[in-house]
Design an enzyme around this catalytic site. Sequence first.
Site, PDB file in Angstrom:
ATOM      1  N   LYS A  49     119.805  97.936  -6.138  1.00 36.45           N
ATOM      2  CA  LYS A  49     119.313  96.788  -6.915  1.00 36.45           C
ATOM      3  C   LYS A  49     119.314  97.115  -8.418  1.00 36.45           C
ATOM      4  CE  LYS A  49     116.458  95.342  -3.018  1.00 36.45           C
ATOM      5  NZ  LYS A  49     115.118  95.394  -2.406  1.00 36.45           N
ATOM      6  N   GLN A  93     108.850  97.588  -3.150  1.00 40.50           N
ATOM      7  CA  GLN A  93     109.818  97.822  -2.078  1.00 40.50           C
ATOM      8  C   GLN A  93     109.104  98.052  -0.747  1.00 40.50           C
ATOM      9  OE1 GLN A  93     113.329  97.696  -2.456  1.00 40.50           O
ATOM     10  NE2 GLN A  93     113.284  97.789  -0.214  1.00 40.50           N
ATOM     11  N   ASP A 116     110.169  88.311  -5.289  1.00 38.14           N
ATOM     12  CA  ASP A 116     110.493  88.369  -3.857  1.00 38.14           C
ATOM     13  C   ASP A 116     110.092  87.079  -3.141  1.00 38.14           C
ATOM     14  OD1 ASP A 116     111.847  90.598  -2.955  1.00 38.14           O
ATOM     15  OD2 ASP A 116     110.070  91.878  -2.969  1.00 38.14           O
TER      16      ASP A 116
END
Length: 286
Positions: A49, A93, A116
């Site tokens: 990412k 994460q 997210d």
Amino acid sequence: MKLIDGMHIAKKIENSIAEEIKHLQGRQPGLAFLRIGEDPSSKVYIQIKKKKCAQVGILSFDRELPADVSKEEVIETLEALNQDPLIDGILMQLPLPPHLSAFSLIEHILPSKDVDGFHPVNMGKLLLGESDGFVPCTPQGIHRLLIDSNISIEGKHVVIVGRSNIVGKPLAALLSQKKPFCNATVTLAHSKSNNLSSLCKEADILIAAIGNPHFITKEMVKKGAVVIDVGINKGPSGLIGDVDFEEVAPLCSYITPVPGGVGPMTVALLLANTLQAYKIKKTRKF
Ligand code: NAP
């Protein structure tokens, strides 16, 4: 059978994000990566990412906490990131170490930095059909794959196997919205569903988000169906999906490969959400 090329569609999205960022006035958008513990897959995902961020012009900020960190310390870190004016998006994460509950920590991320899309405010907006929240990246990526491939969703029977909070549930909410390019009739199946095989066989669009390699076999797929494979499983010689591609592909009108289908889209939509967060912040002037 047509292969849906997620790499190609993701690249188009990334190019348009890079182009937009190139013309921004002032600072670059910033995305913070919070990693807790030493999970090797998390390290790899963050590297992927961050590389994409650099390619499109998003600045990455690393925060790392030890596996035995307390819930209070994680909350302090999230609050500091919330206050940081250079950071537009916060990505914690997953998975987290077992003593930490992801969803109780996500509540401490500002909804306007929750790129997210997992914060209850953003999930709620999605369920209500409000368009000013963040939509989780994988469901949004799947939606874009369908749209970009000119696959009609309206009125179609979509069967999603897997009801996780990060894929199945938000995807069901997204595809069943009363909006253009949505309006699907959605069945959300899971491990307790009766007659799973015949449910799947009724699908015009079958989406597998299970985490069980080659779970979807040819007996479960209608001729001419669209099949989207979200699964990422470690196989003996690389990554394999939840769909038995070799035997299912000949039946399909469209199918995604693993790797190179949904995965790249998830990353592209993270970049898109970060740019959206940056723009929201600019208009709010905080
Ligand atoms: P998860 O939280 O483990 O959820 C799995 C879902 O599958 C659950 O709802 C579970 O049912 C259901 N399931 C498990 N076994 C089943 C069975 N035998 N029959 C029917 N349903 C069954 O997984 P997730 O996080 O959603 O991820 C699913 C897969 O997608 C994984 O391989 C993951 O690596 C992959 N993934 C890929 C991306 C990407 O970008 N490509 C992003 C996210 C996830 P219950 O609810 O009843 O337990």
